[in-house]
Design a protein around this motif. Sequence first.
Motif, mmCIF file in Angstrom:
data_model
loop_
_atom_site.group_PDB
_atom_site.id
_atom_site.type_symbol
_atom_site.label_atom_id
_atom_site.label_comp_id
_atom_site.label_asym_id
_atom_site.label_seq_id
_atom_site.Cartn_x
_atom_site.Cartn_y
_atom_site.Cartn_z
ATOM 1 N N ASP A 1 18.932 -8.287 17.404
ATOM 2 C CA ASP A 1 19.820 -9.439 17.174
ATOM 3 C C ASP A 1 20.151 -9.607 15.695
ATOM 4 O O ASP A 1 21.244 -10.028 15.333
ATOM 5 C CB ASP A 1 19.165 -10.745 17.661
ATOM 6 N N MET A 2 19.182 -9.310 14.851
ATOM 7 C CA MET A 2 19.378 -9.521 13.411
ATOM 8 C C MET A 2 20.027 -8.315 12.730
ATOM 9 O O MET A 2 20.173 -8.294 11.510
ATOM 10 C CB MET A 2 18.041 -9.867 12.747
ATOM 11 N N GLY A 3 20.373 -7.304 13.535
ATOM 12 C CA GLY A 3 21.087 -6.146 12.989
ATOM 13 C C GLY A 3 20.200 -5.155 12.250
ATOM 14 O O GLY A 3 20.674 -4.426 11.383
ATOM 15 N N PHE A 4 18.914 -5.108 12.601
ATOM 16 C CA PHE A 4 17.983 -4.216 11.891
ATOM 17 C C PHE A 4 17.805 -2.857 12.553
ATOM 18 O O PHE A 4 16.920 -2.097 12.157
ATOM 19 C CB PHE A 4 16.600 -4.882 11.776
ATOM 20 N N ILE A 5 18.625 -2.564 13.552
ATOM 21 C CA ILE A 5 18.373 -1.340 14.319
ATOM 22 C C ILE A 5 18.389 -0.078 13.457
ATOM 23 O O ILE A 5 17.537 0.804 13.609
ATOM 24 C CB ILE A 5 19.344 -1.220 15.536
ATOM 25 N N HIS A 6 19.335 0.006 12.501
ATOM 26 C CA HIS A 6 19.395 1.226 11.677
ATOM 27 C C HIS A 6 18.173 1.335 10.773
ATOM 28 O O HIS A 6 17.620 2.414 10.589
ATOM 29 C CB HIS A 6 20.684 1.259 10.843
ATOM 30 N N ASP A 7 17.756 0.183 10.239
ATOM 31 C CA ASP A 7 16.554 0.181 9.399
ATOM 32 C C ASP A 7 15.334 0.590 10.223
ATOM 33 O O ASP A 7 14.500 1.379 9.766
ATOM 34 C CB ASP A 7 16.318 -1.223 8.809
ATOM 35 N N VAL A 8 15.232 0.048 11.430
ATOM 36 C CA VAL A 8 14.079 0.378 12.287
ATOM 37 C C VAL A 8 14.078 1.881 12.577
ATOM 38 O O VAL A 8 13.039 2.547 12.474
ATOM 39 C CB VAL A 8 14.125 -0.436 13.605
ATOM 40 N N ASN A 9 15.237 2.430 12.895
ATOM 41 C CA ASN A 9 15.308 3.866 13.188
ATOM 42 C C ASN A 9 14.924 4.713 11.973
ATOM 43 O O ASN A 9 14.269 5.737 12.106
ATOM 44 C CB ASN A 9 16.709 4.248 13.680
ATOM 45 N N LYS A 10 15.324 4.243 10.794
ATOM 46 C CA LYS A 10 14.957 4.969 9.566
ATOM 47 C C LYS A 10 13.444 4.978 9.374
ATOM 48 O O LYS A 10 12.857 5.988 8.991
ATOM 49 C CB LYS A 10 15.592 4.282 8.345
ATOM 50 N N VAL A 11 12.820 3.814 9.633
ATOM 51 C CA VAL A 11 11.361 3.722 9.488
ATOM 52 C C VAL A 11 10.705 4.674 10.482
ATOM 53 O O VAL A 11 9.790 5.436 10.127
ATOM 54 C CB VAL A 11 10.867 2.273 9.717
ATOM 55 N N ILE A 12 11.176 4.667 11.718
ATOM 56 C CA ILE A 12 10.563 5.500 12.752
ATOM 57 C C ILE A 12 10.637 6.980 12.377
ATOM 58 O O ILE A 12 9.694 7.737 12.596
ATOM 59 C CB ILE A 12 11.220 5.227 14.126
ATOM 60 N N ARG A 13 11.749 7.374 11.772
ATOM 61 C CA ARG A 13 11.891 8.782 11.374
ATOM 62 C C ARG A 13 10.884 9.172 10.284
ATOM 63 O O ARG A 13 10.583 10.352 10.115
ATOM 64 C CB ARG A 13 13.327 9.064 10.900
#
Length: 202
Positions: free
Chosen positions: A161-173
Amino acid sequence: MLFTELNLIQPILRAIEEEGYTTPTPIQQQAIPHVLKGTDVLGCAQTGTGKTAAFSIPILQQLADQTFQGKRKIRSLILTPTRELAIQIGESLAAYGRHLKLKHTVIFGGVNQNPQVNSLQSGVDILVATPGRLLDLMTQGYISLLDLQIFVLDEADRMLDMGFIHDVNKVIRALPDKRQNLFFSATMAPEILKLAGTILQD
Ligand code: AMP
């Protein structure tokens, strides 16, 4: 069910008792045994259900059971969407871990990074972070996740909801492939399940 039936170590049971808790909440009863076993967990729980303790308590126990030498390395990362949640998780770790020798720190944006960097440089076992500041300090070279064992994605629905999906994916990588994943969300909409599918392995 009582906390004493969850195979928790004495220092943690003592801290829980000091908090005044006797009965684990449903999410705690269901999640704690799996987290202790080292399997991935997909937890559907809202704030107020005791979900913070559901992941904090077994993480503390798993890390406390390991012996290590030398400087502390980040062995668990708890990613959460807001500063308020990050602070709250930090307080829970301090409370349930008060009789253990583990160290944690909390990092979030909007404040000077220096105290956070100093704390990281002294060595921590558990890092609680919001995505933006985490990536920022990773880029600056202050954070290594090479020794990470347990990754928690807290409030996944709010992350989206807060638009953090790209950041989360970067962390996961940036995480090691072999790790335990704990995924918590209040809702399980299709896009949340899709994200869970990319994170959970076991
Ligand atoms: P949370 O859902 O993690 O935000 O927790 C909600 C509140 O419930 C917090 O204030 C906790 O201190 C409290 N809490 C968590 N687990 C228990 C428990 N087993 N018994 C009583 N209170 C609890």
